[in-house]
Design a protein around this motif. Structure first.
Motif, PDB file in Angstrom:
ATOM      1  N   ASP A 184       0.766  -1.153  -0.223  1.00  0.00           N
ATOM      2  CA  ASP A 184       0.000  -0.114  -0.036  1.00  0.00           C
ATOM      3  C   ASP A 184       0.923   1.284  -0.034  1.00  0.00           C
ATOM      4  OD1 ASP A 184      -2.417  -1.353   0.108  1.00  0.00           O
ATOM      5  OD2 ASP A 184      -2.960  -1.257   2.096  1.00  0.00           O
ATOM      6  N   THR A 185       2.034   1.480   0.643  1.00  0.00           N
ATOM      7  CA  THR A 185       2.819   2.497   0.693  1.00  0.00           C
ATOM      8  C   THR A 185       3.548   2.644  -0.681  1.00  0.00           C
ATOM      9  OG1 THR A 185       3.499   1.757   3.098  1.00  0.00           O
ATOM     10  CG2 THR A 185       4.920   3.172   2.053  1.00  0.00           C
ATOM     11  N   GLU A 186       3.901   1.477  -1.299  1.00  0.00           N
ATOM     12  CA  GLU A 186       4.314   1.563  -2.646  1.00  0.00           C
ATOM     13  C   GLU A 186       3.403   2.190  -3.570  1.00  0.00           C
ATOM     14  OE1 GLU A 186       6.822  -1.351  -5.800  1.00  0.00           O
ATOM     15  OE2 GLU A 186       6.341  -2.107  -3.897  1.00  0.00           O
ATOM     16  N   LYS A 187       2.246   1.372  -3.289  1.00  0.00           N
ATOM     17  CA  LYS A 187       1.115   1.855  -4.363  1.00  0.00           C
ATOM     18  C   LYS A 187       0.786   3.329  -4.027  1.00  0.00           C
ATOM     19  CE  LYS A 187      -3.582   0.717  -5.630  1.00  0.00           C
ATOM     20  NZ  LYS A 187      -4.777  -0.008  -5.249  1.00  0.00           N
ATOM     21  N   ASP A 188       0.735   3.800  -2.838  1.00  0.00           N
ATOM     22  CA  ASP A 188       0.375   5.091  -2.733  1.00  0.00           C
ATOM     23  C   ASP A 188       1.449   6.108  -3.390  1.00  0.00           C
ATOM     24  OD1 ASP A 188      -1.007   7.040  -1.113  1.00  0.00           O
ATOM     25  OD2 ASP A 188       1.121   7.727  -0.398  1.00  0.00           O
ATOM     26  N   LYS A 199       0.682   8.582  -6.490  1.00  0.00           N
ATOM     27  CA  LYS A 199       0.998   9.853  -6.127  1.00  0.00           C
ATOM     28  C   LYS A 199       1.746  10.422  -7.571  1.00  0.00           C
ATOM     29  CE  LYS A 199       2.924  13.415  -3.076  1.00  0.00           C
ATOM     30  NZ  LYS A 199       3.467  13.690  -1.905  1.00  0.00           N
ATOM     31  N   LYS A 200       2.627   9.512  -7.949  1.00  0.00           N
ATOM     32  CA  LYS A 200       3.587  10.156  -8.979  1.00  0.00           C
ATOM     33  C   LYS A 200       2.676  10.101 -10.396  1.00  0.00           C
ATOM     34  CE  LYS A 200       7.514   8.574 -11.705  1.00  0.00           C
ATOM     35  NZ  LYS A 200       8.513   7.343 -11.650  1.00  0.00           N
ATOM     36  N   GLU A 201       1.825   8.845 -10.718  1.00  0.00           N
ATOM     37  CA  GLU A 201       1.197   8.812 -11.742  1.00  0.00           C
ATOM     38  C   GLU A 201       0.003   9.772 -11.883  1.00  0.00           C
ATOM     39  OE1 GLU A 201       1.611   6.769 -14.364  1.00  0.00           O
ATOM     40  OE2 GLU A 201       3.626   6.493 -13.193  1.00  0.00           O
ATOM     41  N   LEU A 202      -0.445  10.170 -10.516  1.00  0.00           N
ATOM     42  CA  LEU A 202      -1.869  11.112 -10.822  1.00  0.00           C
ATOM     43  C   LEU A 202      -1.008  12.548 -11.075  1.00  0.00           C
ATOM     44  CD1 LEU A 202      -3.821  10.264  -7.677  1.00  0.00           C
ATOM     45  CD2 LEU A 202      -4.569   9.936 -10.118  1.00  0.00           C
ATOM     46  N   ALA A 203       0.156  12.790 -10.408  1.00  0.00           N
ATOM     47  CA  ALA A 203       0.865  14.255 -10.627  1.00  0.00           C
ATOM     48  C   ALA A 203       1.244  14.336 -12.205  1.00  0.00           C
ATOM     49  CB  ALA A 203       2.004  14.452  -9.763  1.00  0.00           C
ATOM     50  N   GLU A 214      -8.623   5.342 -15.662  1.00  0.00           N
ATOM     51  CA  GLU A 214      -8.139   4.087 -15.260  1.00  0.00           C
ATOM     52  C   GLU A 214      -7.480   4.089 -13.836  1.00  0.00           C
ATOM     53  OE1 GLU A 214      -5.597   2.951 -18.251  1.00  0.00           O
ATOM     54  OE2 GLU A 214      -7.264   2.498 -19.927  1.00  0.00           O
ATOM     55  N   LEU A 215      -7.134   5.414 -13.412  1.00  0.00           N
ATOM     56  CA  LEU A 215      -6.628   5.265 -12.221  1.00  0.00           C
ATOM     57  C   LEU A 215      -7.407   5.462 -10.931  1.00  0.00           C
ATOM     58  CD1 LEU A 215      -3.241   7.787 -13.130  1.00  0.00           C
ATOM     59  CD2 LEU A 215      -3.237   5.255 -12.557  1.00  0.00           C
ATOM     60  N   LYS A 216      -8.589   6.200 -11.422  1.00  0.00           N
ATOM     61  CA  LYS A 216      -9.338   6.423 -10.577  1.00  0.00           C
ATOM     62  C   LYS A 216      -9.825   5.267  -9.447  1.00  0.00           C
ATOM     63  CE  LYS A 216     -11.663  10.382 -12.487  1.00  0.00           C
ATOM     64  NZ  LYS A 216     -12.813  11.139 -12.762  1.00  0.00           N
ATOM     65  N   PRO A 217     -10.130   3.969  -9.928  1.00  0.00           N
ATOM     66  CA  PRO A 217     -10.631   2.840  -9.151  1.00  0.00           C
ATOM     67  C   PRO A 217      -9.485   2.643  -8.066  1.00  0.00           C
ATOM     68  CG  PRO A 217     -11.152   2.390 -11.373  1.00  0.00           C
ATOM     69  CD  PRO A 217     -10.308   3.629 -11.441  1.00  0.00           C
ATOM     70  N   GLU A 218      -8.288   2.755  -8.473  1.00  0.00           N
ATOM     71  CA  GLU A 218      -6.893   2.344  -7.691  1.00  0.00           C
ATOM     72  C   GLU A 218      -6.370   3.307  -6.942  1.00  0.00           C
ATOM     73  OE1 GLU A 218      -5.690  -0.562  -7.798  1.00  0.00           O
ATOM     74  OE2 GLU A 218      -7.110  -1.388  -8.950  1.00  0.00           O
ATOM     75  N   CYS A 219      -6.492   4.493  -7.409  1.00  0.00           N
ATOM     76  CA  CYS A 219      -5.873   5.530  -6.396  1.00  0.00           C
ATOM     77  C   CYS A 219      -7.068   6.751  -6.123  1.00  0.00           C
ATOM     78  CB  CYS A 219      -4.886   6.213  -7.328  1.00  0.00           C
ATOM     79  SG  CYS A 219      -3.400   5.244  -8.198  1.00  0.00           S
ATOM     80  N   LEU A 220      -8.150   6.832  -6.627  1.00  0.00           N
ATOM     81  CA  LEU A 220      -9.081   7.613  -6.231  1.00  0.00           C
ATOM     82  C   LEU A 220      -9.972   7.315  -5.421  1.00  0.00           C
ATOM     83  CD1 LEU A 220      -8.512  10.402  -8.964  1.00  0.00           C
ATOM     84  CD2 LEU A 220      -7.558  10.332  -6.833  1.00  0.00           C
ATOM     85  N   ARG A 221     -10.311   6.096  -5.831  1.00  0.00           N
ATOM     86  CA  ARG A 221     -11.758   5.555  -5.292  1.00  0.00           C
ATOM     87  C   ARG A 221     -11.374   4.291  -4.346  1.00  0.00           C
ATOM     88  NH1 ARG A 221     -15.225   5.990 -10.842  1.00  0.00           N
ATOM     89  NH2 ARG A 221     -15.069   8.170 -11.109  1.00  0.00           N
ATOM     90  N   PRO A 222     -10.883   4.442  -3.369  1.00  0.00           N
ATOM     91  CA  PRO A 222     -10.550   3.061  -2.380  1.00  0.00           C
ATOM     92  C   PRO A 222     -11.730   2.659  -1.711  1.00  0.00           C
ATOM     93  CG  PRO A 222      -9.543   4.849  -1.346  1.00  0.00           C
ATOM     94  CD  PRO A 222     -10.115   5.451  -2.662  1.00  0.00           C
TER      95      PRO A 222
END
Length: 357
Positions: A103-107, A111-115, A322-330
């Motif tokens: 989770d830490t790595e994914k976070d 963060k990097k991918e969203l930026a 595609e990022l939203k389910p993984e990074c913005l909608r936990p």
């Protein structure tokens, strides 16, 4: 802040894992120190009341925490021995630690991918706005250049027609003036001849009249048929009229020549000025047509760039979805996940304490 929470979570999991390992080791050591009959009794107890208490606790906590992990473990405890249970507990602890690290790595990855995605979308949107402005301006420029070329072409056509018409009028006027001048000159010559003829006649008439008078004077008894000598009609009046006519024709010749010279000068100036004007307009048409063609090529290129930027922006927007389910909608917040893991680890400790007896 998120990294800090992750660090605290990992520290808590490590601490809990150490506690569990210590408890399991104690249970293991106690098992080794007992003799055969005691070990058999422990196994008998474990398969009875202790197993039931452990299963009941796991099911209770699984329901409270809505934890599939504890629920699955409860099912396994019902059918497995102590050795397998210890392995499962260690496996669960390791898995929880791995999940926390993941989770830490994914976070960090999110963060990097969203930026990066936000930067790409902002850049492409700005690029599209700039390109759209350039496309709009080029279209306006091309339209204005086309209108200007059309206007200049009409002016050139009119100038050519005016020059042709001016040549025709000038030729007709020249012929008319030349004819008028010739007629005036011919009239002056005719009048001069008439005046000369009259002058010759009247001069002869005066001479004859003088001779007649002398002859009559010598014949004293000649009858007086006419009084005085006849010198013809009033020649002075005719000559005066002819002189007026001659002066009129001379003035007509002079004025016509002056008008012809002025008209020729004006025509020459118009033809010269219109030639320069026509050449300048033709050059302007050439330059503006060239500029229009250049801008048309630029417009074509800008539209291609605009389409490419639009595709890139669409791709960036698609990737964001595609990022939203993984990074913005936990499914749950980070804090909720941390708390659930903490509760799961505490539950595992309680199970081990129960199994320790």
């Amino acid at each position: 802040e998120r990294q800090g929470l992750r660090g605290e979570e990992l520290a808590a999991i490590d601490k809990a894992a150490d506690a569990i390992r210590g408890t399991v080791l104690k249970v293991s050591e106690k098992g080794k120190s007992k003799k055969g009959t005691a070990l058999a009794a422990l196994r008998s107890d474990f398969s009875g009341a202790l197993r039931d208490r452990a299963v009941a606790l796991l099911r209770q906590r699984a329901e409270e925490l809505d934890s599939n992990t504890l629920s699955s473990l409860a099912l396994r405890v019902e059918g497995d021995g102590l050795g397998k249970i210890k392995k499962m507990i260690f496996s669960l602890v390791n898995r929880l630690q791995e999940e926390a690290a993941a989770d830490t790595e994914k976070d960090g990855w999110c963060k990097k991918e969203l930026a990066t995605n936000e930067q790409a979308r902002t850049s492409k949107k700005q690029q599209m706005d700039t390109l759209q402005g350039e496309v709009d301006q080029l279209e306006v420029d091309i339209t204005e250049l086309g209108d200007s070329v059309d206007g200049l072409s009409k002016d050139i056509t009119k100038l050519a027609a005016d020059r042709e018409e001016s040549e025709k009028l000038r030729q007709a006027e020249k012929e008319e003036n030349e004819e008028t001048i010739k007629d005036a000159q011919d009239a002056q010559k005719a009048i001069a001849q008439a005046v000369a003829a009259l002058d010759s006649f009247y001069s002869g008439a005066v001479a004859k009249a003088s001779k007649t008078a002398l002859l009559q004077d010598s014949i004293s008894d000649a009858p007086d048929i006419f009084e005085g000598s006849y010198t013809g009609m009033d020649g002075g009046g005719v000559n005066a009229l002819l002189e007026v006519l001659e002066a009129d024709f001379a003035r007509l010749e002079t004025e016509t020549k002056a008008a012809e010279a002025q008209s020729l000068g004006e025509h020459t100036k118009f033809m010269s000025d219109s030639k320069v004007d026509k050449a300048a307009k033709e050059k302007e048409v050439e330059l503006k047509t060239e500029t229009k063609n250049q801008k048309a090529n630029q417009l074509k290129s800008k539209k291609i760039d605009l389409a490419d930027a639009g595709k890139a922006l669409a791709a960036a927007n698609k990737y964001l979805e595609e990022l939203k389910p993984e990074c913005l909608r936990p499914a749950m917040t980070k804090e909720e996940k941390m708390e659930q893991r903490k509760q799961e680890i505490e539950s595992l400790k309680e199970v081990l304490e129960i199994l320790q007896g």
